[in-house]
Design an enzyme around this catalytic site. Structure first.
Site, PDB file in Angstrom:
ATOM      1  N   ASN A 104       0.715  -1.183   0.071  1.00  0.00           N
ATOM      2  CA  ASN A 104      -0.111   0.075  -0.039  1.00  0.00           C
ATOM      3  C   ASN A 104       0.807   1.273  -0.139  1.00  0.00           C
ATOM      4  O   ASN A 104       1.816   1.448   0.880  1.00  0.00           O
ATOM      5  CB  ASN A 104      -0.870  -0.110   1.269  1.00  0.00           C
ATOM      6  CG  ASN A 104      -1.760   1.148   1.371  1.00  0.00           C
ATOM      7  OD1 ASN A 104      -1.831   2.027   0.610  1.00  0.00           O
ATOM      8  ND2 ASN A 104      -2.377   1.481   2.568  1.00  0.00           N
ATOM      9  N   LYS A 105       0.632   2.034  -0.754  1.00  0.00           N
ATOM     10  CA  LYS A 105       1.333   3.329  -0.898  1.00  0.00           C
ATOM     11  C   LYS A 105       1.246   4.436   0.135  1.00  0.00           C
ATOM     12  O   LYS A 105       2.097   5.184   0.641  1.00  0.00           O
ATOM     13  CB  LYS A 105       1.166   4.128  -2.477  1.00  0.00           C
ATOM     14  CG  LYS A 105       2.284   5.059  -2.621  1.00  0.00           C
ATOM     15  CD  LYS A 105       1.780   5.643  -4.060  1.00  0.00           C
ATOM     16  CE  LYS A 105       2.845   6.981  -4.565  1.00  0.00           C
ATOM     17  NZ  LYS A 105       4.347   6.754  -4.410  1.00  0.00           N
TER      18      LYS A 105
ATOM     19  N   ASN B 147     -13.635  -3.401   0.157  1.00  0.00           N
ATOM     20  CA  ASN B 147     -14.625  -2.446   0.267  1.00  0.00           C
ATOM     21  C   ASN B 147     -15.367  -2.336  -1.086  1.00  0.00           C
ATOM     22  O   ASN B 147     -14.835  -2.084  -1.991  1.00  0.00           O
ATOM     23  CB  ASN B 147     -13.857  -1.000   0.492  1.00  0.00           C
ATOM     24  CG  ASN B 147     -13.242  -1.044   1.905  1.00  0.00           C
ATOM     25  OD1 ASN B 147     -13.620  -1.510   3.002  1.00  0.00           O
ATOM     26  ND2 ASN B 147     -12.024  -0.404   1.923  1.00  0.00           N
TER      27      ASN B 147
ATOM     28  N   GLY C 223     -16.528   2.915   1.346  1.00  0.00           N
ATOM     29  CA  GLY C 223     -15.288   3.585   1.947  1.00  0.00           C
ATOM     30  C   GLY C 223     -13.975   3.377   0.935  1.00  0.00           C
ATOM     31  O   GLY C 223     -13.008   3.704   0.944  1.00  0.00           O
TER      32      GLY C 223
ATOM     33  N   GLN D 100     -10.531   3.476  -4.826  1.00  0.00           N
ATOM     34  CA  GLN D 100     -10.162   2.994  -6.242  1.00  0.00           C
ATOM     35  C   GLN D 100     -10.944   2.054  -6.721  1.00  0.00           C
ATOM     36  O   GLN D 100     -11.740   1.130  -6.181  1.00  0.00           O
ATOM     37  CB  GLN D 100      -8.733   2.162  -5.918  1.00  0.00           C
ATOM     38  CG  GLN D 100      -7.695   3.214  -5.414  1.00  0.00           C
ATOM     39  CD  GLN D 100      -7.231   4.227  -6.194  1.00  0.00           C
ATOM     40  OE1 GLN D 100      -7.594   4.246  -7.443  1.00  0.00           O
ATOM     41  NE2 GLN D 100      -6.809   5.440  -5.608  1.00  0.00           N
TER      42      GLN D 100
ATOM     43  N   HIS E  15      -9.431  -4.513  -5.622  1.00  0.00           N
ATOM     44  CA  HIS E  15      -8.176  -4.925  -4.752  1.00  0.00           C
ATOM     45  C   HIS E  15      -8.791  -5.479  -3.206  1.00  0.00           C
ATOM     46  O   HIS E  15      -9.538  -4.870  -2.775  1.00  0.00           O
ATOM     47  CB  HIS E  15      -7.225  -3.595  -4.595  1.00  0.00           C
ATOM     48  CG  HIS E  15      -8.133  -2.437  -4.049  1.00  0.00           C
ATOM     49  ND1 HIS E  15      -8.876  -1.664  -4.754  1.00  0.00           N
ATOM     50  CD2 HIS E  15      -8.211  -1.931  -2.837  1.00  0.00           C
ATOM     51  CE1 HIS E  15      -9.429  -0.726  -4.036  1.00  0.00           C
ATOM     52  NE2 HIS E  15      -9.205  -0.949  -2.718  1.00  0.00           N
TER      53      HIS E  15
ATOM     54  N   GLN F 295      -7.341  -5.962   0.442  1.00  0.00           N
ATOM     55  CA  GLN F 295      -6.314  -5.503   1.348  1.00  0.00           C
ATOM     56  C   GLN F 295      -5.870  -6.213   2.587  1.00  0.00           C
ATOM     57  O   GLN F 295      -6.908  -7.062   2.994  1.00  0.00           O
ATOM     58  CB  GLN F 295      -6.552  -3.970   1.702  1.00  0.00           C
ATOM     59  CG  GLN F 295      -7.224  -3.055   0.855  1.00  0.00           C
ATOM     60  CD  GLN F 295      -7.146  -1.568   1.087  1.00  0.00           C
ATOM     61  OE1 GLN F 295      -6.218  -1.008   1.850  1.00  0.00           O
ATOM     62  NE2 GLN F 295      -8.342  -1.126   0.767  1.00  0.00           N
TER      63      GLN F 295
ATOM     64  N   ASN G  54     -14.586   2.635   6.352  1.00  0.00           N
ATOM     65  CA  ASN G  54     -14.276   1.338   5.602  1.00  0.00           C
ATOM     66  C   ASN G  54     -14.459   0.131   6.387  1.00  0.00           C
ATOM     67  O   ASN G  54     -14.744  -0.072   7.308  1.00  0.00           O
ATOM     68  CB  ASN G  54     -13.057   1.368   4.747  1.00  0.00           C
ATOM     69  CG  ASN G  54     -11.698   1.005   5.532  1.00  0.00           C
ATOM     70  OD1 ASN G  54     -12.007   0.637   6.776  1.00  0.00           O
ATOM     71  ND2 ASN G  54     -10.722   1.165   4.963  1.00  0.00           N
ATOM     72  N   ALA G  55     -14.079  -1.196   5.821  1.00  0.00           N
ATOM     73  CA  ALA G  55     -14.425  -2.370   6.501  1.00  0.00           C
ATOM     74  C   ALA G  55     -13.780  -2.495   7.662  1.00  0.00           C
ATOM     75  O   ALA G  55     -14.152  -3.194   8.857  1.00  0.00           O
ATOM     76  CB  ALA G  55     -13.864  -3.749   5.450  1.00  0.00           C
TER      77      ALA G  55
END
Ligand code: B4P
Length: 368
Positions: free
Chosen positions: A153-154, A203, A209, A212, A216, A218, A323-324
């Site tokens: 993750n950036k 998500n 939340g 992008q 993806h 996470q 988010n989740a």
């Protein structure tokens, strides 16, 4: 409701469900899901059941991640931070109790400085940049089979936060497919930090939340001794059923928002994962439908012990975006004011406002 309102509602619902099911490579059109979805739109049943025969079809087994993956992620994380390719935002943690639950709130005020895409007013709108089509080499970890890449993750606030992205574009608003679940399980085996277990989250949909649009999933490490909402929910026991899984999804009795939890067996087969996801998704979709939601948004979270889904009706409450991770007990505050808001409002109220109210068993009509 008038007849025309009924017809209007049915059309919206049919478009919503058809759009959702028409996403590429969704192998989850099993009978269970179809029956839950199509109670009021029976004409969809035929279409969905015809796709249901891909349920249980064989997928290519994913090669296991290398034993050296934890070393790889640690060394790549350090070098990406040193190179300035990965922004690691320091945060503090504050535990906020709520009944027998504890919400761990991460406070990261400097996240407010995270770059957001800007658009020139006088130019034609530009297509949104997709960071996952050509991931940055400094963030790339490895491929997982032919279909996925794992990248760092950036913008991490916990070390070793990584993402499983599809190599080709697939929409984030689609549910997880059989192969996605298999990839998730493969990643969950990686012990990236001693004393931790991995939390996978997804998500899905515009109110979930997600920022992008490219698919993806996470992964963040969480301490072994931290009890998340699904851990506590399962401690109340799981109703037994006579269906293929042998268990009904459970929920925490003290939590107002709709959520569904099932335990994951040791060494699950892909079918074990798919059956659980289908069962949780069916209830999630039923809740969204019963409450007249016009978009399908939900959060998925999973550890090696359980799988969790919660439908969403709102992206944020009081400026706190959830988010989740927030729905299972790990909220994020981007300022001290947001932390105060969470403490004063109560984390269960914040999550209830972004989730949807629970519906009764009668409304669920669980005959599957
Ligand atoms: P999404 O599913 O779209 O959204 P999100 O996790 O809610 O993060 P968001 O982007 O909305 O950021 P936020 O300020 O809320 O995930 C997109 C993911 O892609 C994010 O992880 C994002 O950082 C990452 N990403 C974007 N551009 C990238 C690139 N070029 N290369 C690689 N990855 C890229 O939250 C900030 C961060 O904190 C996010 O990473 C978020 O996941 C994380 N976070 C939120 N709550 C957390 C919690 N409770 N504990 C730990 N981390 C948390």
């Amino acid at each position: 409701m008038s007849k025309s309102q009924h017809i209007g509602k049915a059309v919206v619902e049919e478009n919503l469900i058809t759009g959702f099911l028409n996403q590429p490579r969704i192998e989850l059109h099993c009978m269970l899901l179809t029956r839950a979805l199509t109670k009021q739109t029976p004409q969809l049943a035929t279409k969905s059941i015809s796709r249901a025969n891909c349920f249980g079809s064989s997928i290519k087994m994913l090669p296991p991640l290398s034993d050296t993956f934890p070393d790889l992620i640690r060394s790549k994380f350090s070098s990406a931070v040193d190179a300035g390719s990965l922004t690691f935002t320091p945060s503090t943690e504050k535990d906020v109790p709520a009944g027998d639950l504890i919400f761990r709130v991460r406070v990261a005020p400097s996240l407010a400085q995270k770059p957001v895409p800007t658009r020139e007013h006088d130019e034609a709108p530009k297509a949104k940049f997709n960071p996952f089509l050509n991931p940055e080499p400094d963030l790339f970890l490895c491929d997982l089979g032919d279909r996925y890449s794992l990248i760092l993750n950036k913008f991490s606030i916990v070390p070793y936060h990584f993402l499983c992205i599809t190599k080709k574009f697939e929409p984030q608003r689609a549910p997880l497919s059989e192969e996605d679940l298999s990839a998730t399980w493969e990643c969950l085996q990686a012990n990236v930090k001693s004393g931790s277990r991995l939390l996978a989250f997804y998500n899905c949909g515009e109110l979930s939340g997600a920022s992008q649009e490219h698919k993806h999933i996470q992964f963040i490490p969480v301490p072994h001794d931290l009890k998340l909402l699904p851990d506590i929910a399962l401690s109340y026991g799981i109703p037994v059923s006579k269906d293929a899984i042998g268990q009904f999804p459970t929920s925490h009795p003290g939590v107002a928002f709709a959520h569904f939890v099932l335990p994951v067996p040791k060494n699950p087969s892909t079918d074990d994962l798919v059956m659980r996801f289908s069962s949780l998704l069916a209830r999630t979709l039923t809740t969204l439908r019963e409450q007249g939601q016009r978009t399908i948004s939900f959060n998925f979270a999973m550890t090696k012990d359980w799988m969790f889904l919660a439908p969403r009706g709102q992206e944020s409450y009081g400026g706190v975006s959830v988010n989740a991770t927030g729905m299972v007990g790990l909220l994020l505050a981007k300022s001290e004011e947001q932390l105060d808001f969470i403490k004063n409002t109560g984390p269960l109220e914040v999550t209830a406002r972004v989730g949807l109210p629970r519906i009764t068993e009668d409304e669920q009509q669980h005959d599957y």
